[in-house]
Structure formats: structure tokens, C-alpha cells
Design an enzyme around this catalytic site. Structure first.
Site, mmCIF file in Angstrom:
data_model
loop_
_atom_site.group_PDB
_atom_site.id
_atom_site.type_symbol
_atom_site.label_atom_id
_atom_site.label_comp_id
_atom_site.label_asym_id
_atom_site.label_seq_id
_atom_site.Cartn_x
_atom_site.Cartn_y
_atom_site.Cartn_z
ATOM 1 N N HIS A 1 0.846 -1.206 0.000
ATOM 2 C CA HIS A 1 0.000 0.000 0.000
ATOM 3 C C HIS A 1 0.876 1.248 0.000
ATOM 4 O O HIS A 1 0.685 2.171 -0.790
ATOM 5 C CB HIS A 1 -0.902 -0.007 1.242
ATOM 6 N N GLU A 2 1.888 1.253 0.888
ATOM 7 C CA GLU A 2 2.735 2.454 1.015
ATOM 8 C C GLU A 2 3.583 2.675 -0.232
ATOM 9 O O GLU A 2 3.702 3.802 -0.727
ATOM 10 C CB GLU A 2 3.642 2.334 2.243
ATOM 11 N N HIS B 1 1.708 4.260 -3.009
ATOM 12 C CA HIS B 1 1.565 5.719 -2.901
ATOM 13 C C HIS B 1 2.697 6.409 -3.655
ATOM 14 O O HIS B 1 2.490 7.435 -4.321
ATOM 15 C CB HIS B 1 1.573 6.180 -1.440
ATOM 16 N N TYR C 1 -4.409 14.375 -2.870
ATOM 17 C CA TYR C 1 -4.810 13.593 -1.702
ATOM 18 C C TYR C 1 -5.951 14.254 -0.917
ATOM 19 O O TYR C 1 -5.830 14.589 0.269
ATOM 20 C CB TYR C 1 -3.599 13.361 -0.783
ATOM 21 N N GLU D 1 -6.068 6.499 -2.427
ATOM 22 C CA GLU D 1 -6.162 5.455 -1.403
ATOM 23 C C GLU D 1 -6.552 4.106 -2.004
ATOM 24 O O GLU D 1 -5.966 3.070 -1.706
ATOM 25 C CB GLU D 1 -7.188 5.845 -0.337
ATOM 26 N N ASP E 1 -9.881 13.923 7.461
ATOM 27 C CA ASP E 1 -9.183 12.960 6.607
ATOM 28 C C ASP E 1 -9.274 13.389 5.147
ATOM 29 O O ASP E 1 -9.533 12.586 4.240
ATOM 30 C CB ASP E 1 -9.728 11.535 6.794
ATOM 31 N N HIS F 1 -9.827 7.849 3.403
ATOM 32 C CA HIS F 1 -9.743 6.450 3.845
ATOM 33 C C HIS F 1 -11.124 5.837 4.037
ATOM 34 O O HIS F 1 -11.248 4.659 4.362
ATOM 35 C CB HIS F 1 -8.953 6.348 5.154
HETATM 36 O O1 LIG Z 1 -0.835 5.238 3.881
HETATM 37 C C1 LIG Z 1 -1.895 5.575 4.380
HETATM 38 O O2 LIG Z 1 -2.945 5.795 3.705
HETATM 39 C C2 LIG Z 1 -2.011 5.745 5.879
HETATM 40 C C3 LIG Z 1 -1.140 6.967 6.225
HETATM 41 C C4 LIG Z 1 -1.614 7.607 7.524
HETATM 42 C C5 LIG Z 1 -0.762 8.797 7.885
HETATM 43 C C6 LIG Z 1 -0.731 9.920 7.056
HETATM 44 C C7 LIG Z 1 0.077 10.991 7.405
HETATM 45 C C8 LIG Z 1 0.826 10.951 8.587
HETATM 46 C C9 LIG Z 1 0.796 9.815 9.373
HETATM 47 C C10 LIG Z 1 -0.003 8.723 9.044
HETATM 48 C C11 LIG Z 1 -1.535 4.490 6.606
HETATM 49 C C12 LIG Z 1 -2.458 3.287 6.535
HETATM 50 C C13 LIG Z 1 -3.920 3.640 6.766
HETATM 51 O O3 LIG Z 1 -4.796 3.266 5.995
HETATM 52 N N1 LIG Z 1 -4.181 4.362 7.846
HETATM 53 C C14 LIG Z 1 -5.560 4.770 8.117
HETATM 54 C C15 LIG Z 1 -6.185 3.837 9.178
HETATM 55 C C16 LIG Z 1 -5.478 3.913 10.481
HETATM 56 C C17 LIG Z 1 -4.331 3.218 10.778
HETATM 57 N N2 LIG Z 1 -3.930 3.507 12.018
HETATM 58 C C18 LIG Z 1 -4.799 4.434 12.588
HETATM 59 C C19 LIG Z 1 -4.823 5.070 13.842
HETATM 60 C C20 LIG Z 1 -5.831 5.961 14.125
HETATM 61 C C21 LIG Z 1 -6.812 6.266 13.159
HETATM 62 C C22 LIG Z 1 -6.819 5.645 11.906
HETATM 63 C C23 LIG Z 1 -5.784 4.723 11.642
HETATM 64 C C24 LIG Z 1 -5.565 6.213 8.609
HETATM 65 O O4 LIG Z 1 -4.452 6.740 8.916
HETATM 66 O O5 LIG Z 1 -6.668 6.778 8.645
HETATM 67 C C25 LIG Z 1 -2.314 2.574 5.187
HETATM 68 C C26 LIG Z 1 -2.366 1.078 5.451
HETATM 69 C C27 LIG Z 1 -2.401 0.871 6.939
HETATM 70 C C28 LIG Z 1 -2.001 2.246 7.528
HETATM 71 ZN ZN LIG Z 2 -2.806 5.143 1.910
#
Ligand SMILES: O=C(O)[C@H](CCc1ccccc1)CC1(C(=O)N[C@@H](Cc2c[nH]c3ccccc23)C(=O)O)CCCC1
Ligand SMILES: [Zn+2]
Ligand SMILES: [Ca+2]
Length: 309
Positions: free
Chosen positions: A145-146, A149, A160, A169, A230, A235
Site C-alpha cells: 500500500h505504502e 503511494h 490527496y 487510497e 481525513d 480512507h
Molecule cells: O498510507 C496511508 O494511507 C495511511 C497513512 C496515515 C498517515 C498519514 C500521514 C501521517 C501519518 C499517518 C496508513 C495506513 C492507513 O490506511 N491508515 C488509516 C487507518 C489507520 C491506521 N492507524 C490508525 C490510527 C488511528 C486512526 C486511523 C488509523 C488512517 O491513517 O486513517 C495505510 C495502510 C495501513 C495504515
Molecule cells: Zn494510503
């Protein structure tokens, strides 16, 4: 003493032993893979629970990375290699920029950090708090996934936020699923999410609603285009194109859908593309690759079913 590429071994986050492309220099073995095309490098570092990036190289004295604090680095390194191989072998793309860019990952970012991200230059992985997540690099779908990006940034560069952000996403979730390559696995993050609960995940492509994502335009989630919102719910609304992909890939498989989605991402989509533009781009990509046949019909059907006209 000569510096040279070596093959070591390591134990990952979920306890599996895997072979690693490492590098011997001055008597230390580095998580530094020089075996890819054009000497592209995959380098894995540790932030030692701080915030410095990229931090320190992860090294070992005997090329056997089996300590518990090495597991996150083992998986970040190994899964980055698998993802590199997917884009090179299936799409002839040499790294995320198509020009052999070094793939750098840093693990042990902060303490109990329940997330991961691509920061525009490299991947960064938290260890999780041990309840919501364990080390996030322990999931191939999260690593893919990363890295996707980064591929998106060097291609469509989908802005984004709002629908282009939800597409950004979704394309990362799409290639995460394809790189994992298991037609029974439509889940994201299941390998590192809630170790105390079996079978749950961060997101589901086959059933987005299960994790509070819409699966149809009728349920589009209107959220502020702010960090707290968000960026318009990128997401959350990704559930709609994710569900379309589930229908498409269930019809024509991961190889054909991967070729169609890759062509759309790299040749047709732009930074301001919305869901309708994505349908058009994917239809055109299917026609380019396969003509007006069952593959095109699969795109039309998948997007009809989620209400993207
Ligand atoms: O790459 C992405 O889209 C997400 C990147 C999040 C981020 C962005 C900027 C600064 C710090 C963190 C990370 C991932 C993600 O989908 N995160 C979601 C769900 C999530 C993961 N950990 C969390 C903790 C709290 C709330 C939501 C979340 C989000 O950040 O929304 C991708 C795969 C798994 C983690
Ligand atoms: Zn992502
Ligand atoms: Ca998965």
C-alpha cells in the site's frame, strides 16, 4: 576486506523465517539489497523509537536477523523486495519512479505508533501499541500500500483529498491486494491488526461496510477537506472504488485487473481525476489491452454496481 552482497536470514513479525538480501561491509551485515535491476537499492533503517529519518541502518554481526527488535526490519526489507519484484516483473517498472529509485524504509518510528506512512521520500512504520497493531511492516499488504503511494506520486499524482484522494487510497489498496495475490484475501492489514482478535482487519475490499466504509455512491461520506476530516474522508470513500475493484478482479482475476489498473494509473489518470474519470480511464485501458470484450464488460459491471456512472 571486500564489501559484497550476501544472503542472510531473518525472523519476521509473525515468526516466519525468510531469506534476506543483505550486504557485508567492514564485518557487519546490513539490510541493504543491491540485487535488483540497475543496482536499485532497498535499504532498511531503524529510528530506534525516535523520530529521526531515515535513522540508522539495521545491521547484524552474523547475517541472521532473528532478534525480536529486528523482526520489523526483516519484514519491511523482505516485503519491499516482494513489492519491487511485482512492479518490475508484471509492469516492467524499475522501482516506484520507474528509474531505479532507492526504496528506503524506517521501522520502530516513535513509541507505540499505530500507523505507517509514505512521507514523500521513504516509508515509515510504527510498532503499534501491541493491542490495536503490532509492527505494521509485518503486513505485506501495508508495505505494498505504502510503496504504491510512491508509484502514484510518480504517475497520476492523484491529489490527496476528496474523490481524487479516495482514488489515491483505493489504488494503494488495489495493488496491496494484488501483490498479496490471494483470491481469498480481500482484507487490508489483517496480519498486524488487533493481535488479540482473529480475522478482523483495517478494511475489506469485498465488504467495505464491515469496517465503516461505503460500498456505493449513495453512501458517499461527506467530510471536511481538512486533516481532521481525513481530507474529505479519503480512507472512507475509498470503499466505493475498492468494492468496484472487488467485482472486477472477481470477474477477470488479479493479472488482467492489475494490467488494466496499472495502465489507467500511469497513462490516463491525472491529479484531479474523480470517480467518473477513473471509470473512463479503466474502460479505456481495458479496450487498449483487450478490446471491447469481457474485460471491458467487467469494468462497466463493477462500476455500475457501486453507482459510478
Ligand atoms: O498510507 C496511508 O494511507 C495511511 C497513512 C496515515 C498517515 C498519514 C500521514 C501521517 C501519518 C499517518 C496508513 C495506513 C492507513 O490506511 N491508515 C488509516 C487507518 C489507520 C491506521 N492507524 C490508525 C490510527 C488511528 C486512526 C486511523 C488509523 C488512517 O491513517 O486513517 C495505510 C495502510 C495501513 C495504515
Ligand atoms: Zn494510503
Ligand atoms: Ca490482506
Amino acid at each position: 576486506r571486500y564489501d559484497e552482497p550476501t544472503i542472510g536470514s531473518g525472523v519476521g513479525v509473525n515468526g516466519q523465517t525468510k531469506s534476506l538480501n543483505t550486504y557485508l561491509s567492514n564485518g557487519n551485515y546490513y539490510l541493504y539489497d543491491t540485487t535488483k535491476a540497475m543496482n536499485n537499492q532497498i535499504r532498511t533503517y531503524t529510528s530506534n523509537n525516535g523520530t529521526y529519518l531515515p535513522g540508522n541502518y539495521m545491521t547484524d554481526t552474523n547475517n541472521n536477523f532473528n532478534a525480536s527488535d529486528q523482526a520489523a526490519g526483516v519484514d519491511a526489507h523482505y516485503y519491499a523486495g516482494l513489492t519491487y519484484d511485482y512492479f518490475y516483473n508484471n509492469h516492467n517498472r524499475n522501482s516506484f519512479d520507474g528509474n531505479g529509485a532507492t526504496i528506503a524504509s524506517t521501522v520502530h518510528y516513535q513509541s507505540n505508533y499505530n500507523n505507517a506512512f509514505w512521507n514523500g521520500s521513504q516509508m515509515v512504520y510504527g510498532d503499534g501499541d501491541g493491542r490495536t497493531f503490532i509492527e505494521l511492516s509485518g503486513a505485506l499488504d501495508i508495505v505494498a500500500h505504502e510503496i504504491t503511494h510512491a508509484v502514484t506520486t510518480y504517475s497520476a499524482d492523484l491529489a490527496y483529498h476528496n474523490q481524487s484522494g479516495a482514488l489515491n487510497e483505493s489504488f494503494s489498496d488495489v495493488f496491496a491486494i494484488i501483490v498479496e495475490g490471494d483470491t481469498n484475501d480481500w482484507l487490508l492489514g489483517e496480519d498486524v491488526y488487533t493481535p488479540g482478535i482473529y480475522g478482523d482487519a483495517l478494511r475489506s475490499m469485498s465488504n467495505p461496510e464491515q469496517y465503516n466504509q461505503p460500498a456505493h455512491m449513495d453512501d458517499y461520506y461527506h467530510s471536511p477537506d481538512t486533516k481532521d476530516g481525513d481530507w474529505g474522508g479519503v480512507h472512507t470513500n475509498s470503499g466505493i472504488p475498492n468494492k468496484a475493484f472487488y467485482h472486477v478482479a472477481s470477474d477477470i482475476g488479479f493479472e488482467k485487473s492489475g494490467d488494466i489498473y496499472y495502465k489507467a494509473l500511469t497513462q490516463y489518470l491525472t491529479s484531479t481525476s474523480d470517480f467518473e474519470d477513473a471509470r473512463v480511464a479503466l474502460e479505456q485501458s481495458a479496450i487498449d489491452l483487450y478490446g471491447s470484450g469481457s474485460e471491458l464488460q467487467a469494468i462497466k459491471n463493477g462500476f455500475d454496481l457501486v453507482g459510478i456512472g
